[in-house]
Write a protein that holds these residues in place. Structure first.
Motif, PDB file in Angstrom:
ATOM      1  N   ASN A  45       4.056  11.826  14.016  1.00  0.00           N
ATOM      2  CA  ASN A  45       3.832  11.753  12.569  1.00  0.00           C
ATOM      3  C   ASN A  45       2.377  11.452  12.216  1.00  0.00           C
ATOM      4  O   ASN A  45       2.057  10.475  11.569  1.00  0.00           O
ATOM      5  CB  ASN A  45       4.766  10.705  11.953  1.00  0.00           C
ATOM      6  CG  ASN A  45       4.861  10.869  10.455  1.00  0.00           C
ATOM      7  OD1 ASN A  45       4.431  11.863   9.905  1.00  0.00           O
ATOM      8  ND2 ASN A  45       5.430   9.879   9.798  1.00  0.00           N
ATOM      9  N   GLU A  47      -0.967  11.718  10.174  1.00  0.00           N
ATOM     10  CA  GLU A  47      -1.321  12.023   8.790  1.00  0.00           C
ATOM     11  C   GLU A  47      -2.708  12.654   8.768  1.00  0.00           C
ATOM     12  O   GLU A  47      -3.611  12.192   9.447  1.00  0.00           O
ATOM     13  CB  GLU A  47      -1.364  10.747   7.961  1.00  0.00           C
ATOM     14  CG  GLU A  47      -0.055  10.364   7.339  1.00  0.00           C
ATOM     15  CD  GLU A  47      -0.259   9.242   6.327  1.00  0.00           C
ATOM     16  OE1 GLU A  47       0.209   9.401   5.208  1.00  0.00           O
ATOM     17  OE2 GLU A  47      -0.875   8.249   6.686  1.00  0.00           O
ATOM     18  N   ASP A  51      -4.012  13.650   3.320  1.00  0.00           N
ATOM     19  CA  ASP A  51      -2.799  12.902   3.003  1.00  0.00           C
ATOM     20  C   ASP A  51      -3.106  11.421   2.808  1.00  0.00           C
ATOM     21  O   ASP A  51      -2.584  10.774   1.906  1.00  0.00           O
ATOM     22  CB  ASP A  51      -1.754  13.061   4.117  1.00  0.00           C
ATOM     23  CG  ASP A  51      -1.165  14.454   4.175  1.00  0.00           C
ATOM     24  OD1 ASP A  51      -1.273  15.177   3.161  1.00  0.00           O
ATOM     25  OD2 ASP A  51      -0.599  14.811   5.222  1.00  0.00           O
ATOM     26  N   LYS A  52      -3.991  10.884   3.660  1.00  0.00           N
ATOM     27  CA  LYS A  52      -4.356   9.468   3.532  1.00  0.00           C
ATOM     28  C   LYS A  52      -5.095   9.218   2.216  1.00  0.00           C
ATOM     29  O   LYS A  52      -4.848   8.227   1.537  1.00  0.00           O
ATOM     30  CB  LYS A  52      -5.231   9.042   4.716  1.00  0.00           C
ATOM     31  CG  LYS A  52      -4.453   8.896   6.002  1.00  0.00           C
ATOM     32  CD  LYS A  52      -5.363   8.458   7.126  1.00  0.00           C
ATOM     33  CE  LYS A  52      -4.607   8.397   8.432  1.00  0.00           C
ATOM     34  NZ  LYS A  52      -5.462   8.001   9.551  1.00  0.00           N
ATOM     35  N   LYS A  53      -6.013  10.138   1.850  1.00  0.00           N
ATOM     36  CA  LYS A  53      -6.754   9.978   0.599  1.00  0.00           C
ATOM     37  C   LYS A  53      -5.816  10.022  -0.598  1.00  0.00           C
ATOM     38  O   LYS A  53      -5.930   9.223  -1.527  1.00  0.00           O
ATOM     39  CB  LYS A  53      -7.814  11.078   0.464  1.00  0.00           C
ATOM     40  CG  LYS A  53      -8.989  10.912   1.383  1.00  0.00           C
ATOM     41  CD  LYS A  53      -9.963  12.060   1.213  1.00  0.00           C
ATOM     42  CE  LYS A  53     -11.097  11.983   2.205  1.00  0.00           C
ATOM     43  NZ  LYS A  53     -12.004  13.145   2.095  1.00  0.00           N
ATOM     44  N   ILE A  54      -4.885  10.969  -0.594  1.00  0.00           N
ATOM     45  CA  ILE A  54      -3.940  11.098  -1.702  1.00  0.00           C
ATOM     46  C   ILE A  54      -3.064   9.845  -1.798  1.00  0.00           C
ATOM     47  O   ILE A  54      -2.817   9.332  -2.894  1.00  0.00           O
ATOM     48  CB  ILE A  54      -3.077  12.371  -1.526  1.00  0.00           C
ATOM     49  CG1 ILE A  54      -3.941  13.617  -1.725  1.00  0.00           C
ATOM     50  CG2 ILE A  54      -1.901  12.383  -2.486  1.00  0.00           C
ATOM     51  CD1 ILE A  54      -3.244  14.914  -1.348  1.00  0.00           C
ATOM     52  N   ARG A  55      -2.602   9.349  -0.655  1.00  0.00           N
ATOM     53  CA  ARG A  55      -1.737   8.163  -0.655  1.00  0.00           C
ATOM     54  C   ARG A  55      -2.491   6.937  -1.175  1.00  0.00           C
ATOM     55  O   ARG A  55      -1.971   6.170  -1.998  1.00  0.00           O
ATOM     56  CB  ARG A  55      -1.201   7.890   0.744  1.00  0.00           C
ATOM     57  CG  ARG A  55      -0.208   6.739   0.788  1.00  0.00           C
ATOM     58  CD  ARG A  55       0.459   6.633   2.141  1.00  0.00           C
ATOM     59  NE  ARG A  55      -0.442   6.839   3.251  1.00  0.00           N
ATOM     60  CZ  ARG A  55      -1.013   5.872   3.956  1.00  0.00           C
ATOM     61  NH1 ARG A  55      -0.749   4.613   3.689  1.00  0.00           N
ATOM     62  NH2 ARG A  55      -1.832   6.151   4.946  1.00  0.00           N
ATOM     63  N   THR A  56      -3.746   6.736  -0.727  1.00  0.00           N
ATOM     64  CA  THR A  56      -4.503   5.573  -1.200  1.00  0.00           C
ATOM     65  C   THR A  56      -4.822   5.699  -2.687  1.00  0.00           C
ATOM     66  O   THR A  56      -4.812   4.698  -3.411  1.00  0.00           O
ATOM     67  CB  THR A  56      -5.802   5.401  -0.400  1.00  0.00           C
ATOM     68  OG1 THR A  56      -6.549   6.610  -0.431  1.00  0.00           O
ATOM     69  CG2 THR A  56      -5.510   5.016   1.035  1.00  0.00           C
ATOM     70  N   LYS A  57      -5.088   6.922  -3.171  1.00  0.00           N
ATOM     71  CA  LYS A  57      -5.350   7.116  -4.594  1.00  0.00           C
ATOM     72  C   LYS A  57      -4.106   6.786  -5.420  1.00  0.00           C
ATOM     73  O   LYS A  57      -4.192   6.122  -6.454  1.00  0.00           O
ATOM     74  CB  LYS A  57      -5.773   8.560  -4.861  1.00  0.00           C
ATOM     75  CG  LYS A  57      -6.181   8.815  -6.303  1.00  0.00           C
ATOM     76  CD  LYS A  57      -6.495  10.278  -6.541  1.00  0.00           C
ATOM     77  CE  LYS A  57      -7.916  10.566  -6.176  1.00  0.00           C
ATOM     78  NZ  LYS A  57      -8.338  11.940  -6.556  1.00  0.00           N
ATOM     79  N   LYS A  58      -2.927   7.213  -4.944  1.00  0.00           N
ATOM     80  CA  LYS A  58      -1.684   6.907  -5.654  1.00  0.00           C
ATOM     81  C   LYS A  58      -1.417   5.410  -5.675  1.00  0.00           C
ATOM     82  O   LYS A  58      -0.989   4.855  -6.690  1.00  0.00           O
ATOM     83  CB  LYS A  58      -0.501   7.632  -5.002  1.00  0.00           C
ATOM     84  CG  LYS A  58      -0.429   9.099  -5.325  1.00  0.00           C
ATOM     85  CD  LYS A  58       0.796   9.741  -4.685  1.00  0.00           C
ATOM     86  CE  LYS A  58       0.861  11.216  -4.978  1.00  0.00           C
ATOM     87  NZ  LYS A  58       2.029  11.857  -4.329  1.00  0.00           N
ATOM     88  N   GLU A  59      -1.676   4.732  -4.548  1.00  0.00           N
ATOM     89  CA  GLU A  59      -1.479   3.279  -4.504  1.00  0.00           C
ATOM     90  C   GLU A  59      -2.429   2.575  -5.468  1.00  0.00           C
ATOM     91  O   GLU A  59      -2.044   1.622  -6.150  1.00  0.00           O
ATOM     92  CB  GLU A  59      -1.682   2.765  -3.081  1.00  0.00           C
ATOM     93  CG  GLU A  59      -0.569   3.137  -2.126  1.00  0.00           C
ATOM     94  CD  GLU A  59      -0.878   2.751  -0.692  1.00  0.00           C
ATOM     95  OE1 GLU A  59      -1.990   2.249  -0.413  1.00  0.00           O
ATOM     96  OE2 GLU A  59       0.014   2.960   0.158  1.00  0.00           O
ATOM     97  N   GLN A  62      -1.208   3.107  -8.981  1.00  0.00           N
ATOM     98  CA  GLN A  62      -0.016   2.287  -9.205  1.00  0.00           C
ATOM     99  C   GLN A  62      -0.414   0.829  -9.463  1.00  0.00           C
ATOM    100  O   GLN A  62       0.115   0.180 -10.368  1.00  0.00           O
ATOM    101  CB  GLN A  62       0.905   2.373  -7.998  1.00  0.00           C
ATOM    102  CG  GLN A  62       2.199   1.607  -8.152  1.00  0.00           C
ATOM    103  CD  GLN A  62       3.073   1.704  -6.910  1.00  0.00           C
ATOM    104  OE1 GLN A  62       2.590   2.041  -5.830  1.00  0.00           O
ATOM    105  NE2 GLN A  62       4.332   1.413  -7.070  1.00  0.00           N
TER     106      GLN A  62
END
Length: 74
Positions: A45, A47, A51-59, A62
């Motif tokens: 799995n 990343e 994907d990491k950039k998108i996930r940190t931006k979403k966090e 939030q």
């Protein structure tokens, strides 16, 4: 009039001792290695960087929204 299969198709050229046979074995080994690599890559799995950039931006977004809903009192 029965013709044997070996003489009709000349299957000797596909034997592992012939260049075409060696090429077929080589391509098969590469294909098998690629399949095992894909199975390995999917199983761990990984990343991608995007994907990491998108996930940190979403966090981050939030956390900002939660901060607006519940501002800290001074």
């Amino acid at each position: 009039m029965i013709i044997s299969l070996n003489t009709a198709l000349d299957l000797k050229i596909l034997s592992p001792n012939e260049p075409i046979g060696l090429f077929i074995i080589f391509v098969g080994l590469i294909f098998t290695g690629m399949i095992f690599y894909i199975i390995y890559a999917v199983s761990i799995n990984k990343e991608s960087l995007e994907d990491k950039k998108i996930r940190t931006k979403k966090e981050y977004l939030q956390k900002e929204k939660i901060g607006k809903l519940f501002p800290k009192k001074k």
